[in-house]
Design an enzyme around this catalytic site. Sequence first.
Site, PDB file in Angstrom:
ATOM      1  CG  HIS A   1      41.545  76.920  83.215  1.00 38.33           C
ATOM      2  ND1 HIS A   1      42.344  77.831  83.652  1.00 38.33           N
ATOM      3  CD2 HIS A   1      42.241  75.882  82.798  1.00 38.33           C
ATOM      4  CE1 HIS A   1      43.568  77.549  83.162  1.00 38.33           C
ATOM      5  NE2 HIS A   1      43.598  76.482  82.510  1.00 38.33           N
TER       6      HIS A   1
ATOM      7  NE  ARG B   1      49.767  80.062  75.904  1.00 42.77           N
ATOM      8  CZ  ARG B   1      49.931  78.715  75.536  1.00 42.77           C
ATOM      9  NH1 ARG B   1      51.043  78.688  74.738  1.00 42.77           N
ATOM     10  NH2 ARG B   1      49.382  77.743  75.732  1.00 42.77           N
ATOM     11  CB  THR B   2      43.159  83.598  76.185  1.00 47.34           C
ATOM     12  OG1 THR B   2      43.414  82.425  75.095  1.00 47.34           O
ATOM     13  CG2 THR B   2      41.737  84.204  75.722  1.00 47.34           C
ATOM     14  N   GLY B   3      43.909  84.720  78.761  1.00 44.25           N
ATOM     15  CA  GLY B   3      43.486  85.654  79.879  1.00 44.25           C
ATOM     16  C   GLY B   3      44.628  87.000  79.993  1.00 44.25           C
ATOM     17  NE  ARG B   4      50.192  85.168  80.673  1.00 43.46           N
ATOM     18  CZ  ARG B   4      50.066  83.811  81.092  1.00 43.46           C
ATOM     19  NH1 ARG B   4      49.684  83.441  82.218  1.00 43.46           N
ATOM     20  NH2 ARG B   4      50.638  82.792  80.251  1.00 43.46           N
TER      21      ARG B   4
ATOM     22  N   GLY C   1      45.389  77.123  76.645  1.00 50.51           N
ATOM     23  CA  GLY C   1      45.485  78.515  76.111  1.00 50.51           C
ATOM     24  C   GLY C   1      44.883  79.364  76.989  1.00 50.51           C
ATOM     25  CG  ASN C   2      41.796  78.247  79.813  1.00 49.42           C
ATOM     26  OD1 ASN C   2      40.837  78.697  79.634  1.00 49.42           O
ATOM     27  ND2 ASN C   2      42.170  77.093  79.786  1.00 49.42           N
TER      28      ASN C   2
END
Length: 250
Positions: free
Chosen positions: A173, A181-184, A178-179
Site C-alpha cells: 500500500h 486504482r493504481t494497482g488495477r 489511490g493504491n
Amino acid sequence: MDDIKMTELLKERFRIEMEKQDRGGVYALTQRKMAYNSNRIEGSTLTEKQTASIFETGTIRADGSVFRTKDVEEMTGHFTMFNYMLDTCEEILSQRLIKEYHYRLKAGVFEDIANGYPIGEYKNRRNMVSNIMTSTPENVEEDMKVLLEDYNSKEPHSLKDLAEFHARFEKIHPFQDGNGRTGRMILFKECLRSCVMPFIIGNDRKAEYYECLNKAQQNEDYEPLIRYFGQEQERYVEMVKDFIVPVVKK
C-alpha cells in the site's frame, strides 16, 4: 483467436482510437468501464452514465443528483492515467513508472492536496487496509524495490505472476490514497505487455475480489485470485471481442 493474437489486436485498436480520439470503439468502452468500476470500488458516487458523459463531453447533466467534486476529479484523473498507461505499456515496470501513474490519477484532486497527501510519491503517514498491516512509510521504498526485483525476474509474466504481484503491491500500500486504482491499472498494463488478455475488475464482484485478495495476502493462497482474474478475463473478452478486428494496412 488465441489470447496473444487478440491482445496484439487490442493494443493496436487502443493506439489508433486514442490517437483519433475515437469515442465509439473499444478504447472508449474500456476507458469508461474501467474508470467507472475501479472508482466505484473505492466509493465513487458517480453512475456509469455520468462517467460516460464526463469521458465523452467533459460534462455531467444536472438532473438534481448530488455528487462529490472529488469523484469527478478522480474520474478525469483515471482517464488520464489510462492514456499514460497505453503510452508506456511496453516499458518494464519500475518505481518511477508506478509513481507517474499515481501522479496522473491524483494531480487534480483538491482534497488530497489540501490534506497534504503526497501526489506521485510514496505515503508519509501509516495507513491500514481492513485487517492488513501495510508497510510503514520508511519501509515502502525498499519493499517496492524487492517486489519489483522479484517480479521483473520472471518475464514473460503469467496470470499467476500478476496475481502474486497485485496481492503484494496492495499489501505494501505504497501511497496514501489511490493504491487500488493504481494497482488495477498496473494489472491492465502488464497484461498488455505480456500478451495476457487484460481484464476489468467489476464493482459488482467487489466482495469476491476483496475476499480473494485477502486470502492471497494473509495465507499466500493465490489460487482463488488467479481464478477470479480468469473469470474477469472471460467477461472482458465477451465485452470487446466484436470491436477487435485486424487493421487493414493501406
